[in-house]
Write a protein that holds these residues in place. Structure first.
Motif, PDB file in Angstrom:
ATOM      1  N   SER A   1      42.423  63.353  31.925  1.00 45.17           N
ATOM      2  CA  SER A   1      41.560  63.326  33.286  1.00 45.17           C
ATOM      3  C   SER A   1      40.479  62.032  33.081  1.00 45.17           C
ATOM      4  CB  SER A   1      40.510  64.519  33.339  1.00 45.17           C
ATOM      5  OG  SER A   1      41.391  65.631  33.493  1.00 45.17           O
TER       6      SER A   1
ATOM      7  N   ARG B   1      32.418  57.831  44.098  1.00 45.44           N
ATOM      8  CA  ARG B   1      33.912  58.186  44.750  1.00 45.44           C
ATOM      9  C   ARG B   1      34.526  57.066  45.168  1.00 45.44           C
ATOM     10  NH1 ARG B   1      33.630  63.455  45.500  1.00 45.44           N
ATOM     11  NH2 ARG B   1      35.379  63.393  46.622  1.00 45.44           N
TER      12      ARG B   1
ATOM     13  N   ASP C   1      42.910  63.911  42.491  1.00 48.18           N
ATOM     14  CA  ASP C   1      42.263  64.851  43.350  1.00 48.18           C
ATOM     15  C   ASP C   1      41.155  64.201  43.826  1.00 48.18           C
ATOM     16  OD1 ASP C   1      41.187  68.269  42.438  1.00 48.18           O
ATOM     17  OD2 ASP C   1      40.925  67.136  44.220  1.00 48.18           O
ATOM     18  N   THR C   2      41.183  63.736  45.176  1.00 51.82           N
ATOM     19  CA  THR C   2      40.344  63.250  45.664  1.00 51.82           C
ATOM     20  C   THR C   2      38.911  63.946  46.058  1.00 51.82           C
ATOM     21  OG1 THR C   2      41.444  63.417  47.816  1.00 51.82           O
ATOM     22  CG2 THR C   2      41.633  61.288  46.588  1.00 51.82           C
ATOM     23  N   ALA C   3      39.352  65.413  46.330  1.00 48.81           N
ATOM     24  CA  ALA C   3      38.058  66.202  46.912  1.00 48.81           C
ATOM     25  C   ALA C   3      37.222  66.335  45.380  1.00 48.81           C
ATOM     26  CB  ALA C   3      38.777  67.630  47.087  1.00 48.81           C
ATOM     27  N   ASN C   4      37.730  66.290  44.465  1.00 44.14           N
ATOM     28  CA  ASN C   4      36.931  66.561  43.188  1.00 44.14           C
ATOM     29  C   ASN C   4      36.756  65.128  42.331  1.00 44.14           C
ATOM     30  OD1 ASN C   4      36.405  69.534  43.033  1.00 44.14           O
ATOM     31  ND2 ASN C   4      38.757  69.648  43.007  1.00 44.14           N
ATOM     32  N   ASN C   5      37.428  64.110  43.171  1.00 45.27           N
ATOM     33  CA  ASN C   5      37.236  62.704  42.344  1.00 45.27           C
ATOM     34  C   ASN C   5      37.732  62.730  40.998  1.00 45.27           C
ATOM     35  OD1 ASN C   5      36.157  59.967  42.871  1.00 45.27           O
ATOM     36  ND2 ASN C   5      34.289  60.523  41.853  1.00 45.27           N
ATOM     37  N   ILE C   6      38.830  63.086  40.937  1.00 48.63           N
ATOM     38  CA  ILE C   6      39.272  63.063  39.490  1.00 48.63           C
ATOM     39  C   ILE C   6      40.822  62.344  39.398  1.00 48.63           C
ATOM     40  CG2 ILE C   6      40.035  64.362  37.437  1.00 48.63           C
ATOM     41  CD1 ILE C   6      38.213  66.632  38.325  1.00 48.63           C
TER      42      ILE C   6
ATOM     43  N   ALA D   1      37.016  60.764  35.411  1.00 53.95           N
ATOM     44  CA  ALA D   1      35.945  61.023  36.333  1.00 53.95           C
ATOM     45  C   ALA D   1      35.311  59.891  36.549  1.00 53.95           C
ATOM     46  CB  ALA D   1      35.222  62.215  35.723  1.00 53.95           C
TER      47      ALA D   1
END
Length: 126
Positions: free
Chosen positions: A21, A27, A73-78, A23
């Motif tokens: 992952s 964003r 995962d753009t919603a969780n910015n990962i 992070a």
């Protein structure tokens, strides 16, 4: 200045899977192409995978194509790197990176990326 933090590295056996992952501190996944690179001891940094800012295109290095998958995962910015069928030659420090604004080089080139994470170690033992 954006910071990138990789996680998920570790020691696995040949044939195992691992998911890395990345992070970002901001964003940025919908605005920039993101890449994964790796560097083994005594070797140059190598392109692994990249995904475009809109998620529509992905790119892979020849040695990982068909085994690794880059996603986000753009919603969780990962940002993710799913690694399957791992081999001993996949052993390296893996880095995620954000590309430059107005880059003139391809996504496969190190020079295309401006920000880098600190890396996460992946060790594959046989």
């Amino acid at each position: 200045q954006v910071q990138l933090v990789e996680s998920g590295g570790g020691t696995v056996q040949t044939g195992d899977s691992l998911r890395l992952s990345c992070a970002p501190s901001e964003r940025i996944l919908n605005s920039f192409t993101m890449g994964w690179f790796r560097q083994a001891p005594g070797k140059e940094r190598e392109f692994v995978a990249a995904i475009t800012w809109n998620g529509e295109r992905t790119y892979y290095g020849d040695s990982v194509a068909g085994r690794f998958t880059v996603s986000r995962d753009t919603a969780n910015n990962i940002l993710y790197l799913q690694m399957n069928s791992l081999r001993s030659e996949d052993t390296a420090v893996y880095y995620c990176a954000r590309d430059r604004l107005f880059r003139t080089t391809t996504v496969r080139q190190e020079a295309s990326y401006e920000y880098w994470g600190q890396g996460t170690q992946v060790t594959v033992s046989s």
